[in-house]
Design a protein around this motif. Structure first.
Motif, short mmCIF file in Angstrom:
data_model
loop_
_atom_site.label_atom_id
_atom_site.label_comp_id
_atom_site.label_asym_id
_atom_site.label_seq_id
_atom_site.Cartn_x
_atom_site.Cartn_y
_atom_site.Cartn_z
N GLY A 177 -4.24 -11.24 5.00
CA GLY A 177 -5.21 -10.82 4.00
C GLY A 177 -5.31 -9.31 3.92
N LEU A 178 -5.34 -8.62 5.06
CA LEU A 178 -5.40 -7.16 5.08
C LEU A 178 -4.15 -6.55 4.47
N LEU A 179 -2.99 -7.12 4.81
CA LEU A 179 -1.72 -6.61 4.27
C LEU A 179 -1.68 -6.78 2.75
N TYR A 180 -2.11 -7.96 2.28
CA TYR A 180 -2.12 -8.21 0.84
C TYR A 180 -3.04 -7.22 0.13
N LEU A 181 -4.25 -7.02 0.67
CA LEU A 181 -5.21 -6.11 0.04
C LEU A 181 -4.69 -4.68 0.01
N GLY A 182 -3.99 -4.27 1.07
CA GLY A 182 -3.46 -2.91 1.12
C GLY A 182 -2.31 -2.67 0.17
N VAL A 183 -1.42 -3.67 0.04
CA VAL A 183 -0.21 -3.49 -0.78
C VAL A 183 -0.49 -3.72 -2.26
N PHE A 184 -1.13 -4.83 -2.61
CA PHE A 184 -1.23 -5.22 -4.02
C PHE A 184 -2.50 -4.73 -4.72
N PRO A 185 -3.71 -5.24 -4.39
CA PRO A 185 -4.89 -4.78 -5.11
C PRO A 185 -5.19 -3.29 -4.91
N THR A 186 -4.72 -2.71 -3.81
CA THR A 186 -4.99 -1.29 -3.57
C THR A 186 -3.80 -0.44 -4.00
N GLY A 187 -2.69 -0.52 -3.28
CA GLY A 187 -1.55 0.35 -3.57
C GLY A 187 -0.97 0.18 -4.96
N LEU A 188 -0.56 -1.03 -5.29
CA LEU A 188 0.10 -1.27 -6.57
C LEU A 188 -0.87 -1.10 -7.74
N CYS A 189 -2.06 -1.67 -7.62
CA CYS A 189 -2.98 -1.66 -8.76
C CYS A 189 -3.52 -0.27 -9.08
N MET A 190 -3.85 0.51 -8.05
CA MET A 190 -4.34 1.85 -8.33
C MET A 190 -3.25 2.72 -8.94
N MET A 191 -2.00 2.47 -8.55
CA MET A 191 -0.89 3.20 -9.16
C MET A 191 -0.74 2.77 -10.62
N LEU A 192 -0.83 1.46 -10.89
CA LEU A 192 -0.76 0.98 -12.26
C LEU A 192 -1.89 1.54 -13.11
#
Length: 304
Positions: A212-227
Motif C-alpha cells: 500500500g505504501l509503495l503504491y501510494l508513493g509511486v502512483f497517486p503521489t509520484g505519477l499523478c503529481m507529475m501528470l
C-alpha cells in the motif's frame, strides 16, 4: 500544435483523477497501521527517489525560481495529505472524503482571480457549482453530517486549491518535472521531520501495508503529481480543477468493483451532473472560441 497540447493536458489530468480515485481506498486501508506523518513522509520519499532517478539530469538545472515554486507547492501538498490522512483516521469514509476535498473546485477560480486579477467566466463558476453538487450526490448519499475528520478534510481541499494555483503560476515559467521533484523532496523532509519529532516509526509492517505504501508513493503521489504539473501547464486552473474532481467518480466505481458497493439513483444522478459540468466547461468553451472567431473570418473573406 497548441490544440494537441491542450487535449493531451486534459487526458493527463483525467488519468491523474482515475489514479487519485483509488488513493482514498488505499489510504483508508493503510492509515490504521502507520501514523499520518509516516504515511505522508513515505509517499514523498518514494516519489522523490523515483523521479530523481528517472529525471536525474533535471537536478543539474534547478534554479532559484524552481526551488521556490517547488517548495511552496510541496508545503501545500504536505498539509493537504496530512489533513486528509488524519481525517480518514478519524472515521471519514473514502467517498465522503472525495467530496469534501473537492471543495477546491469552487475555491480555485477565486484564488486564481486573487492572484492573477483575471476574473473567471460565469461558465467557470457555474461548472464548479454543478460539479460540487454532483460529487455531493455521489459521496453523501446517506447523510450530510460534518464531523471533526470532515472539517480537517475540507481544510485539505483549501490546501489543494492553493497548490493548484501555485502549480499553474510556476509551471508557466519553469520545468514541470523539476518543480515536481522539488515538491516531493519538501514533502519527504516535512513528513520525516514529523516522524522524528513524534517518534511514530512503526515497529513492523506486513506485506499488504508495504504494498500500500509503495503504491501510494509511486502512483497517486509520484505519477499523478507529475501528470498534474504537466497537464495544468496548458489548462486553465478552473478547468483543471473540474477535470481532477472527477476522481470521486472513479473512487466510487472502484468501490463498486472491489467492495461491491451498491450504486443508487442518487449517485447515478451525481455522475450525470459531473459529466455535464465537464462538458459545460470544455465543449461550450471551445464553441465560444469558434463563434468569436467567426465574424473576423467573415470580414477577412469579404476583403479577399
Amino acid at each position: 500544435m497548441e490544440a494537441h497540447k491542450a487535449a493531451a493536458s486534459k487526458v493527463a489530468l483525467l488519468l491523474a483523477a482515475i489514479i487519485w480515485g483509488s488513493s482514498f481506498l488505499v489510504v483508508k486501508g493503510t492509515v490504521g497501521a502507520v501514523s499520518s506523518t509516516f504515511l505522508v513522509g513515505m509517499r514523498g520519499a518514494i516519489a522523490f527517489v523515483l523521479l530523481a532517478v528517472i529525471f536525474h539530469r533535471k537536478l543539474r538545472a534547478l534554479d532559484k525560481g524552481t526551488l521556490l515554486g517547488g517548495a511552496l507547492m510541496g508545503a501545500f501538498v504536505f498539509l493537504s495529505y496530512t489533513l486528509q490522512t488524519v481525517g480518514l483516521s478519524l472515521g471519514t469514509m473514502p467517498g465522503k472524503c472525495a467530496f469534501l476535498t473537492s471543495n477546491y473546485c469552487v475555491l480555485v477560480p477565486f484564488l486564481s482571480w486573487a492572484l492573477t486579477r483575471k476574473r473567471p467566466t460565469g461558465r467557470a463558476f457555474l461548472a464548479a457549482f454543478v460539479t460540487v453538487c454532483g460529487v455531493g450526490l455521489i459521496s453523501l448519499d446517506g447523510g450530510l453530517g460534518i464531523t471533526e475528520g470532515d472539517a480537517l478534510i475540507m481544510l485539505a481541499g483549501l490546501c489543494t486549491a492553493c497548490n493548484m494555483c501555485a502549480n499553474a503560476r510556476f509551471a508557466k515559467k519553469h520545468d514541470a518535472i523539476s518543480l515536481t521533484i522539488v515538491q516531493f523532496g519538501v514533502i519527504a523532509i516535512l513528513g520525516w521531520g514529523g516522524v522524528l519529532a513524534t517518534g511514530s516509526i512503526p515497529a513492523s509492517l506486513n506485506l499488504k501495508e508495504l504494498a500500500g505504501l509503495l503504491y501510494l508513493g509511486v502512483f497517486p503521489t509520484g505519477l499523478c503529481m507529475m501528470l498534474q504539473s504537466i497537464g495544468i501547464k496548458h489548462t486553465d486552473p478552473s478547468s483543471a480543477a473540474i477535470l481532477i474532481s472527477s476522481e470521486s467518480i472513479f473512487s466510487v466505481l472502484l468501490s463498486v468493483l472491489l467492495f461491491h458497493e451498491r450504486v443508487t439513483l442518487t449517485m447515478a444522478a451525481g455522475f450525470v451532473l459531473i459529466f455535464g459540468a465537464i462538458l459545460l466547461s470544455e465543449v461550450r468553451s471551445s464553441a465560444f472560441r469558434r463563434n468569436r472567431l467567426l465574424p473576423r473570418r467573415q470580414k477577412l473573406f469579404r476583403h479577399a
